[in-house]
Scaffold this motif. Structure first.
Motif, PDB file in Angstrom:
ATOM      1  N   ALA A   1      29.426  72.506  30.833  1.00 20.03           N
ATOM      2  CA  ALA A   1      29.911  71.132  30.982  1.00 20.03           C
ATOM      3  C   ALA A   1      30.410  70.614  29.633  1.00 20.03           C
ATOM      4  N   ALA A   2      29.691  70.953  28.564  1.00 18.73           N
ATOM      5  CA  ALA A   2      30.115  70.511  27.234  1.00 18.73           C
ATOM      6  C   ALA A   2      31.476  71.114  26.873  1.00 18.73           C
ATOM      7  N   THR A   3      31.664  72.389  27.220  1.00 17.09           N
ATOM      8  CA  THR A   3      32.971  73.019  26.976  1.00 17.09           C
ATOM      9  C   THR A   3      34.048  72.352  27.815  1.00 17.09           C
TER      10      THR A   3
ATOM     11  N   LEU B   1      34.221  69.435  28.746  1.00 20.98           N
ATOM     12  CA  LEU B   1      34.548  68.118  28.197  1.00 20.98           C
ATOM     13  C   LEU B   1      35.115  68.236  26.784  1.00 20.98           C
ATOM     14  N   SER B   2      35.307  69.475  26.334  1.00 23.64           N
ATOM     15  CA  SER B   2      35.855  69.742  24.996  1.00 23.64           C
ATOM     16  C   SER B   2      34.989  69.175  23.866  1.00 23.64           C
ATOM     17  N   LEU B   3      33.696  69.001  24.117  1.00 22.45           N
ATOM     18  CA  LEU B   3      32.828  68.540  23.042  1.00 22.45           C
ATOM     19  C   LEU B   3      32.804  69.594  21.942  1.00 22.45           C
ATOM     20  N   PRO B   4      32.936  69.177  20.686  1.00 22.66           N
ATOM     21  CA  PRO B   4      32.825  70.150  19.602  1.00 22.66           C
ATOM     22  C   PRO B   4      31.415  70.748  19.586  1.00 22.66           C
TER      23      PRO B   4
ATOM     24  N   ARG C   1      28.657  68.592  18.138  1.00 26.89           N
ATOM     25  CA  ARG C   1      28.287  67.481  19.002  1.00 26.89           C
ATOM     26  C   ARG C   1      27.497  67.985  20.216  1.00 26.89           C
TER      27      ARG C   1
ATOM     28  N   ALA D   1      24.057  66.197  20.859  1.00 27.32           N
ATOM     29  CA  ALA D   1      23.934  65.242  21.960  1.00 27.32           C
ATOM     30  C   ALA D   1      23.371  65.863  23.231  1.00 27.32           C
ATOM     31  N   VAL D   2      23.555  67.161  23.398  1.00 24.83           N
ATOM     32  CA  VAL D   2      23.182  67.783  24.673  1.00 24.83           C
ATOM     33  C   VAL D   2      22.007  68.749  24.510  1.00 24.83           C
TER      34      VAL D   2
ATOM     35  N   PRO E   1      18.426  67.411  22.165  1.00 22.24           N
ATOM     36  CA  PRO E   1      17.525  66.483  22.870  1.00 22.24           C
ATOM     37  C   PRO E   1      16.779  67.145  24.027  1.00 22.24           C
TER      38      PRO E   1
END
Lengths: 228, 271
Positions: free
Chosen positions: A133-135, A137-140, A143, A147-148, A151
């Motif tokens: 999901a992070a990929t 959303l193109s999250l670096p 990050r 953020a994911v 935590p």
């Protein structure tokens, strides 16, 4: 065997002082440091290029597989002593202060290797869908960790981190090896002066119990509350 | 949300202009297992294409390759004419793009997963604004107000502060759709988005997607077993078997008059 209340009464304040000023300080500071370092190791093991990550893994296993008293002796007398940092002190208090710092560093390093394992378990427990999901959303990468992954890994690792902190607390008497005046060494001194150890050692045991039992219960409650 | 309703009669394959997506000689192997081999197809801008076929036929792999969740074993994928992960160098050699280059193009693509994959450590609204704030550089206020209108659109306007785990599967999937749309993608990939849902929750999710299809010109690639939905929203259906397109046509033709024997059997089995 004879129980002497007057020894107990005289010893208690001295021991409590040593407990709060040394044992507790070392435990709290070293726990925080080892939790931070452990996280850095765990992320490093996953993110560093293959060769570097192998070197890190090797160093961590060296630390993990050698006894703490030996590490304390090496750190204080083989590494720090030759630099003169320990001998150029103006007072006994300062000298002891520096020994405590060495103790904190050794405990932080040793327990960071255990805590790294706890984090690793936490990180591995995160389903691949979270990374995906992070990929999507193109999250670096950075990050994504911040953020994911961290935590969630933290939640999974927290009970085990707490257990390591309690274990560290109970290991603090190893500081006797480098003559740090922590609570048990104070007890030993008082016992020696009075030719009677039963009072001081009982008190030492009770203080450890009183301090670690509620912490263990607190950790268990925390664990239950951490379910999403 | 981008401009409304240009798309009802929008592009079908073969219209002029650069195609939105091009697969060229695409190959994907998992170890010795060849999933895709020499696959090529194009998707026009605004086109909505449904991929059908038996499991293991490579449909999901196609979406995952586009989302860069799998590494291409061979060939090229182009988005708006630009290479996604690999390009032909001047000497004709196939070279991988740098992660930063990949990241730039990937931003145009969004994906909704079978298992929702919402971040459980964030509230619903935090899930939605995370990427707009940290990837697109929107301010928190801006991202929040956009997220709120997306939540309203998917019928969850009052659930923004809850944690995703407190929502039903259908609600979680609608949040996931809102999260993907918040990135204003040109391409939306839908990977069996209703397969993990209880039957009574499927309708709401499909309703939201119908709405997206009818009010935006986002190019969509869908893998789904909801044939009525595929029929309603897609311009084209591609039937896959063992990594190859064995038949493709407009949905009405595909579902009422399949040509290929494999397609007939497949449709009979699932309809």
């Amino acid at each position: 065997m004879h129980w002497d209340w007057s020894i107990a009464r005289d010893a208690l304040p001295v021991m409590l002082k040593a407990f709060f000023e040394v044992t507790l300080v070392v435990t709290v500071v070293a726990s925080i440091l080892s939790a931070l370092l452990g996280l850095i190791w765990a992320i490093g093991l996953r993110e560093m290029p293959g060769a570097l990550s192998k070197v890190l893994a090797f160093v961590l296993s060296l630390l993990r597989n050698t006894p703490i008293p030996l590490q304390l002796l090496i750190a204080a007398y083989a590494i720090v002593q030759p630099t003169g940092w320990l001998s150029h002190t103006s007072s006994l208090a300062q000298y002891q202060h520096r020994l405590i710092i060495i103790g904190i560093v050794v405990f932080a390093l040793q327990y960071s290797t255990y805590m790294a394992e706890s984090y690793r378990g936490g990180i591995e427990s995160i389903r691949s869908g979270q990374w995906e999901a992070a990929t999507a959303l193109s999250l670096p990468r950075r990050r994504t960790w911040q953020a994911v992954i961290v935590p969630q890994a933290m939640r999974a690792a927290l009970p085990s981190l707490g257990n390591w902190a309690i274990a560290m607390f109970k290991d603090t008497p190893y500081l006797i090896a480098i003559s740090v005046p922590e609570m048990v060494s104070q007890a030993q001194d008082i016992g020696g002066n009075n030719f009677s150890y039963i009072e001081v050692m009982t008190i030492a045991g009770l203080i450890f119990l009183v301090a670690s039992y509620p912490t263990a219960i607190l950790m268990r409650t925390l664990e239950k509350k951490l379910v999403y | 949300m981008s401009s409304p309703d240009l798309s009802k009669f929008a592009a079908t394959s073969g219209t002029s202009g650069t195609p939105r997506i091009v697969f060229e000689d695409v190959e994907k192997r998992f170890g010795k297992n060849v999933v895709l081999n020499g696959l090529g197809f194009e998707v026009a801008k605004g086109e909505r294409v449904t991929l059908i076929g038996p499991s293991g036929s490579g449909k999901t792999t196609i979406l995952r390759l586009l989302m860069t969740l799998e590494e291409l074993s061979g060939g090229y994928i182009y988005v708006d004419g630009e290479p996604l992960t690999h390009k032909k160098a001047d000497n004709g050699k196939r070279t991988a793009l740098r992660p930063k280059e990949v990241a730039l193009i990937r931003r145009r693509i969004g994906m909704v997963f079978q298992q929702f994959n919402l971040f459980p450590n964030m509230s619903v609204i935090e899930n939605i604004i995370e990427a707009p704030v940290h990837v697109l550089g929107q301010s928190k206020e801006e991202a929040r107000s956009k997220a709120q209108s997306l939540l309203d659109q998917v019928g969850l306007g009052d659930r923004g502060d809850e944690h995703p785990t407190r929502l039903s599967g259908g609600q979680q999937q609608r949040v996931a759709i809102a999260r993907a749309l918040a990135m204003e993608p040109e391409i939306l990939l839908l990977d069996e988005v209703t397969s993990a849902l209880d039957p009574e929750l499927v309708g709401d999710v499909l309703g939201v997607l119908r709405d997206v299809a009818n009010t935006t010109d986002i190019t969509m690639l869908l893998v789904t077993h909801e044939m009525q939905f595929a029929r309603d929203v897609s311009h084209r259906v591609m039937m896959f078997d063992e990594g190859h397109i064995i038949e493709e046509s407009a949905p009405d033709a595909m579902f009422s008059n399949p040509q290929h024997e494999r397609t007939k059997k497949f449709l009979q089995a699932i309809l």
